[in-house]
Every structure is written in C-alpha cells, then in structure tokens.
Design a protein around this motif. Sequence first.
Motif, PDB file in Angstrom:
ATOM      1  N   VAL A   1      36.854  29.526  31.758  1.00 47.24           N
ATOM      2  CA  VAL A   1      36.913  30.837  32.414  1.00 47.24           C
ATOM      3  C   VAL A   1      38.212  31.553  32.060  1.00 47.24           C
ATOM      4  N   HIS A   2      39.318  30.832  32.077  1.00 52.23           N
ATOM      5  CA  HIS A   2      40.595  31.472  31.731  1.00 52.23           C
ATOM      6  C   HIS A   2      40.614  31.923  30.278  1.00 52.23           C
ATOM      7  N   GLY A   3      40.043  31.110  29.384  1.00 51.64           N
ATOM      8  CA  GLY A   3      39.981  31.516  27.977  1.00 51.64           C
ATOM      9  C   GLY A   3      39.149  32.767  27.793  1.00 51.64           C
ATOM     10  N   TRP A   4      38.018  32.828  28.495  1.00 55.76           N
ATOM     11  CA  TRP A   4      37.119  33.992  28.432  1.00 55.76           C
ATOM     12  C   TRP A   4      37.846  35.248  28.893  1.00 55.76           C
ATOM     13  N   ILE A   5      38.519  35.158  30.034  1.00 59.21           N
ATOM     14  CA  ILE A   5      39.186  36.336  30.610  1.00 59.21           C
ATOM     15  C   ILE A   5      40.353  36.777  29.742  1.00 59.21           C
ATOM     16  N   LEU A   6      41.149  35.813  29.287  1.00 54.08           N
ATOM     17  CA  LEU A   6      42.326  36.182  28.493  1.00 54.08           C
ATOM     18  C   LEU A   6      41.930  36.719  27.126  1.00 54.08           C
ATOM     19  N   ALA A   7      40.810  36.274  26.581  1.00 48.09           N
ATOM     20  CA  ALA A   7      40.343  36.815  25.301  1.00 48.09           C
ATOM     21  C   ALA A   7      40.099  38.309  25.411  1.00 48.09           C
ATOM     22  N   ARG A   8      39.730  38.754  26.601  1.00 44.16           N
ATOM     23  CA  ARG A   8      39.421  40.170  26.787  1.00 44.16           C
ATOM     24  C   ARG A   8      40.559  40.932  27.459  1.00 44.16           C
ATOM     25  N   ALA A   9      41.517  40.199  28.072  1.00 46.32           N
ATOM     26  CA  ALA A   9      42.578  40.887  28.795  1.00 46.32           C
ATOM     27  C   ALA A   9      43.951  40.724  28.145  1.00 46.32           C
ATOM     28  N   ARG A  10      44.203  39.546  27.554  1.00 43.00           N
ATOM     29  CA  ARG A  10      45.524  39.286  26.974  1.00 43.00           C
ATOM     30  C   ARG A  10      45.344  38.213  25.917  1.00 43.00           C
ATOM     31  N   ARG A  11      44.798  38.610  24.767  1.00 41.10           N
ATOM     32  CA  ARG A  11      44.256  37.625  23.838  1.00 41.10           C
ATOM     33  C   ARG A  11      45.315  36.710  23.233  1.00 41.10           C
ATOM     34  N   ALA A  12      46.594  37.098  23.264  1.00 41.49           N
ATOM     35  CA  ALA A  12      47.622  36.229  22.694  1.00 41.49           C
ATOM     36  C   ALA A  12      47.686  34.887  23.409  1.00 41.49           C
ATOM     37  N   ASP A  13      47.305  34.853  24.682  1.00 39.68           N
ATOM     38  CA  ASP A  13      47.375  33.614  25.463  1.00 39.68           C
ATOM     39  C   ASP A  13      46.025  32.914  25.566  1.00 39.68           C
ATOM     40  N   ALA A  14      44.997  33.459  24.949  1.00 43.36           N
ATOM     41  CA  ALA A  14      43.647  32.947  25.178  1.00 43.36           C
ATOM     42  C   ALA A  14      43.382  31.627  24.470  1.00 43.36           C
ATOM     43  N   TRP A  15      43.916  31.471  23.247  1.00 42.12           N
ATOM     44  CA  TRP A  15      43.484  30.357  22.416  1.00 42.12           C
ATOM     45  C   TRP A  15      43.799  29.000  23.031  1.00 42.12           C
ATOM     46  N   ALA A  16      44.926  28.882  23.737  1.00 41.46           N
ATOM     47  CA  ALA A  16      45.274  27.593  24.350  1.00 41.46           C
ATOM     48  C   ALA A  16      44.201  27.170  25.343  1.00 41.46           C
ATOM     49  N   PHE A  17      43.671  28.123  26.104  1.00 40.76           N
ATOM     50  CA  PHE A  17      42.629  27.795  27.074  1.00 40.76           C
ATOM     51  C   PHE A  17      41.285  27.556  26.395  1.00 40.76           C
ATOM     52  N   VAL A  18      41.009  28.322  25.342  1.00 38.12           N
ATOM     53  CA  VAL A  18      39.773  28.086  24.595  1.00 38.12           C
ATOM     54  C   VAL A  18      39.787  26.681  24.001  1.00 38.12           C
ATOM     55  N   GLN A  19      40.936  26.286  23.462  1.00 37.62           N
ATOM     56  CA  GLN A  19      41.054  24.929  22.916  1.00 37.62           C
ATOM     57  C   GLN A  19      40.838  23.876  24.000  1.00 37.62           C
ATOM     58  N   GLU A  20      41.385  24.113  25.176  1.00 37.18           N
ATOM     59  CA  GLU A  20      41.191  23.149  26.269  1.00 37.18           C
ATOM     60  C   GLU A  20      39.717  23.042  26.625  1.00 37.18           C
ATOM     61  N   ALA A  21      39.010  24.191  26.637  1.00 35.70           N
ATOM     62  CA  ALA A  21      37.572  24.161  26.925  1.00 35.70           C
ATOM     63  C   ALA A  21      36.816  23.419  25.835  1.00 35.70           C
TER      64      ALA A  21
END
Length: 791
Positions: free
Chosen positions: A659-679
């Motif tokens: 969920v955090h990766g999804w939201i950050l990809a659309r709101a603050r993508r610089a921080d998204a990849w770490a959460f996407v990787q965790e997912a």
Amino acid sequence: MTVTGPTWEYDGYRPEEERLRESLCTLGNGYFATRGALPECAADDVHYPGTYAAGCYDRLTSEVAGRRVENEDMVNLPNWLALRFRPAEGDWLRPDTTPVAGHHQILHLDPGLLERRTDYGLPGGGTLQVHQLRLVHLADPHLAALRTEFTVEGRTLGLEAEAALDGSVTNSGVARYQELDGRHLTRFDTGTAAPGTVWLSCHTRTSDMRFGLAHRLTANFPVTHANEAHRAVQRVSLHLTPGRTVTVDKTVALHTSRDPAIGDPLHAAVERVEAAPGFDELRASHATAWEQLWRRTALEVPGEAGSILRLHLFHVLQTLSPHTADLDAGVPARGLHGEAYRGHVFWDELFVLPYLNLHLPEVSRALLHYRHRRLDAARHAARERGRRGALYPWQSGSDGREETQQLHLNPRSGRWLPDHSQLQHHVGSAVAYNVWQYYEATGDTDFLHGEGAEMLLHIARFWADSATYDPALGRHRIRGVVGPDEYHDGYPGADTPGLDDNAYTNVTAAWVLARALDLLNALPEPRRRELTDGIGLEEDEPDRWEDVSRSLYVPYHDGVISQFDGYGDLAELDWDGYRRRYDDIRRLDRILEAEGDTVNRYKASKQADVLMLGYLFSASELRALFGRLGYHLDDRTWAATVDHYLHRTSHGSTLSGLVHGWILARARRADAWAFVQEALRGDIADLQGGTTGEGIHLGAMAGTLDLVQRGLTGLETRGGVLSLDPVPLPELSSYGFPIRYHGHWGVHLRLRSGLLEIAVPASHHSPIGVRLREQVIPVVPGETARLVLPE
C-alpha cells in the motif's frame, strides 16, 4: 526430463529453510494444492507435506488457557505425496539422517512443475541419484502425479520403494496453534482396486466431509500392496545397476463429497486414477493448460522484478484458477499453501479481485458468490447487534459465521490474550467495493442488479444503522470498531474494546452508502421494487442513507487526518530506541505486550490504515468523497497525512509495503521503490520472520501484480471508459499485459519510452473509450492506439 522456461531455484539442503521452500514450491490448480515437501519426509520439526482442498473446513473445540475454544480449520488432507526408499534391508533414506552429496530444487513456472535432484551417499559406498518431477494437474483438477528416477553410481543396488496415501496427518503446521486440537480426520478405510491401484477414504470429524484418494504405481518391476489402518501402501523392489536409470511413476486422484456430478468420492477417485493416462501424457496436457492460462493473465515486466511478479502470479493462479469458478470457496489469506490463519477468508479479496476482474472475471464472480451465499449469516450477525443490514465477519470459512479466534498467543510472552479483531466491520465495505469494481471492469449488469445489489444494499443498511448522530458535532459517528491497522483495538485503560470514528471505516461507509443510492436510482423499476420489497426497505431509509453519507465524522489532528477519534492524544513512541533494542520491530504489538506495555498507548500502526484510502480511491475520487462529507482535502493535507503515518508504521503486515509503495508511486515516487521492493520480496525473503513457511501471503502477492496493472498505469474502469494516468517509476518503466474488458478478450496495454500502446483485438464489439488525462479517444476492435504520455 528436460524442462525450459523461467524457474525458481534452491541449491543445497538447508533444514532451516525447508518450510519456506515448501511454501514457495507449492503446486496447485485452484481445487487443491500440495506443499513442496520432499516425498520421502513425513511431517516433523523440519518438513511439513500438507495438502489442502479449497473450501474444505472442519470445526473442533480445544481447552486453551483454562477456556474451551472453538476453531474451524482448513483441513490438512491425507498425504498423497509419500514415497520413500531404502537399500534392501537398510534404513529409509532422508536428508536429515543420510549424507547428501548434492541437492537442487527447481520450480518451473511456465509448465507448473516441481523438479528435485538429490544425491544420497550409500552405506558401504556408492551414490543414489534421485530425480523427481511432480505436478498437480491444471487441466484435470482431481489428478496429481510424481515421477521418480533412480540411478546408482559406484555399485549394484537393490532398492525398496514404498508409495503411500497417508491418512495419519494432523493440522500441526503452525507452532503457535500446537495447543489446539488438530486431529480432523477419522473413519479411515483402505483397500485395493484394480491391479496396481490402492485407495484410502476418510471423513472429517464434525463437518462430515468425505474424501476419497486412489493411487496407481507404475514400474518395470512387480508392485505389491500392504495396506494399513491409516495408510494405503504399494511397494516395489528395484534392481539398480550403475548408470542405468529406473523410473517409478505415481498417479493420484482426489475427490471430496463437495464435488458436483459424482455419487461417492472414493468411487470417483478410483475410476479417475484408473482412467488417467501415463505421466508423459499428463505432463503434456498439464503444460497446455498452463500455456493457455498464462496467455490470459501474464504480466510482461523485465528483470528481477518481472521474475518475482511471475512467481507471485503463479501462486495466485494455483490458489484461484478457472476451476475455482466451480467451487464454493473464498480467498484464503495464506493461499492453499499452509495452515496460518487456519485457512480463513479475511478481506484479502480486496487486493486480489482487481487483478482477476480484468483477466479471469468468471473467478471473481465465483468469489463474490461465496460472499452472497453467506449473506444470510451476515444479516444474522447484524441482527445480533441490534442492527439491520449485513455484517460480514472478519474471518470466515465454511458457513459465514464469525471465525475470528477468541484468544491469540503472543509467542514472545507466551501469554494467550483476548482477540478483538472481529470488530473490523470494514470488511463489509471491502465486499461492497469488490462488487462495484467487478461490475465496472466487466459491465456485468446481471450480477450487479442481482446478487451484487442484494449485498450492496444490505451492507449500506448496516452502515446507516451503525451511525449515531452527535448533536455537539452535528455529524454522524460510528463507534466501537477496529480499523485495518489492527494494533489499536481500544483506548488506553478502557474497560471495553473498540475505537470511535476510524477514518477508513467512516469514509468507506460513506462510499458504500453513496454507491447504494446510485444503484437504487439506476435499477430498472421492476427490479428495484423486487429488491426493496424483498429486504423490506422502508420509505425513509434512502433519505437517511443520503444524510449519513454526507455527515459521517472524519477526525483530524495537527492538520492531518486522524486514524480515529482521540488518536492525536496518544503518546509518541521512541522508534529509534526500539529499533536499537530489537532487530525487527514489525510485530511491535508483541514486543510491547511482552514488556508489560500496550501499543494502544502510542501513535504506532501495524500497517496502512488511513492511507488505505489512497490505495482504494484515485486522488480525484478521494477529493470528491471528502467533499461529499463536507471536508476539503487538498494535495497538501494528503501529503502531510502520508508523511505522518509513514513515520509511525512498523509494517507488521506484508500488505503494508504494498500500500505504501502504491501511494508513494503516485504521490512521492522518489521514495516508492523501497516499499515496492519490500512488497515484492515479502515472501521470497520471508521478511515477516518465519511466517511464509506457514503459507504465502496471497493478498500481497496479488497486490504487486495490480500495482503494475492499475497502480502505475492509473488504470480505472469507471463510467464505461478505460481511464489511464501513468506515473513513471524508473525501476518499472517498461511493462505490458493483456486484459479482458467489457467482453473484449486480449486487449493489450504496453508502456515503454513514454509511449502507451493499446491494441484491441478484432471483434464485433463496440469501440473502447480510452481516456488519457482529459482526452478521450475511441479504439476500434482490430486497431492499435499509440499515445504519447505527457511529461
């Protein structure tokens, strides 16, 4: 035995990794699945060869902490996999007791095969090479097969092989459930049918389901039978000479008394295994079925992320295949891969159905039928609380009653504690959301106006009856619930559990009420009259729904949305201190309870709660929802809310990174990849610390697929138009996938190098309207649209 295509591989034998490998090497077909255990190993502290059939549950009562506790489990079925071997008059060979010179396990994703190679050192010298291929058949969901090739090097060997259907199994795959009764099977019978075939039958203890299994052993040596009370056994004595391979094939059939179009499950299993072709033919038809399924569902993503996504999709499809459409089964949170959560159905279809809707809509519809069949139980649960409408359970199984445990064990403290998670009434909103999403993706008005409408209206009615008016606030409130966070189940020092005005619960309740009103207005008048008469909808109820949908209270503190009323008054946690003291603080609730504290005192969440709103709804939808409620939600407030909870979440659920990766990809993508990787890595790296060995996390796996399908593309199916609003995530910048949309099969979307392609196969259907930002263009069947993405 040559196999090609993408693989998932493990090299070397490591007992400490065996449970994890067994989960991730599970094979299934949507009807049943078997963990990737070694056939020669029985259940013990290292190995757990479980087999589970979708929707097969049994209920037992246990004595726990001085209380009688009732639990319903997905039943561990007789172990069909068992095949052990030993030198003549020697000990059975197992990797825990016999020297292993080499061990390699390969999961072949495209053809759905598990391969293993093990070299055993033999007493007196020489090596036995064991090479196996197994499948759980995707074309015929009642069949499975195991091919074993034995080759000896260094000397001649007499080898005894024993294949069994082993009924002496229990539900014992989760250590913290050891105090619960797990002996679900009883009334065993074994026997021999045609030459080369043995069978086993049994029942569950309370649900009285019947299971019939039969197996056929094929080898170039005489096969003998030696049936026992709980085991149907076949044995074969093999003569091995150096360098010459001897093959033994085991073919198995499984039926249950829940199957349609059979008389007796044992008779059906015997007939099916006797008619089954040989291993090579089974393997070929199995591979064809997988090829067809991949064609409808596969994501095309390059690199390591693409490999992990394919593994995730493989396990989703093994749990929820086209065969699931013929079953009365829900979405087990841990797949058909293990016994964690006792095989129960939670809200995970919220993360699973959005992907299935656009690939296997018939499966989505079947999973919604599971919910509809349990509508009466949900209405009964609402009545027990003095409310109208339907209250779906947080955990469900066979019949729709609440299956949430009364107590849960904290492994850190060893204490059994009250479990209040059944107060997560928001599961009803998830059911309603899935009904609406399915309709938007498929255009299936028959379902929406039929079973879908019944569920949606009853859920809306429950929310309207749950809301009480607070004259001091001038708003409606929903009290005494637990939100998705799960850590917070009450106020500090309170005598009763539950929280007031969980923001996620209230906002989604408002959405349900608004959709129910839309549906009432859109229904054909005869059907509307049928529904309103059938549920006894009173004349003033729609007006109340309208009022509540516009006046539910959403609390705020410090300029951000509060998780619940009073959240802003909680203490701040010393996050850095706890991270220094503990290697892993994902299960912060257990850490604090073991210290004599409670997470209810702190601004600390297990997983996304308020932020789930940004997962379910696009930015424009969320603004409109808050606007309907009389609140102004701008980008600054939402960004501040994201930041607030981002720094106060322990990510104790695999869904949290998603969920955090999804939201950050659309709101603050610089921080998204770490959460996407965790997912992506949640299960393959077992980031939750041993939980994957008890079953994969199906919602998180399916959610990563949908992250690419809808999260990165901004794909929405609202209003009969495919809306797209792609966001560039550098690490996932090129991808493609087919979808099935409003009767169009194989619509293909591809994004690369700032270009979005949409190919619609030739058909007699109407053009598809595609919206990119504010522009809408029709794409005619047989044509491909190429759209340049705005910077």
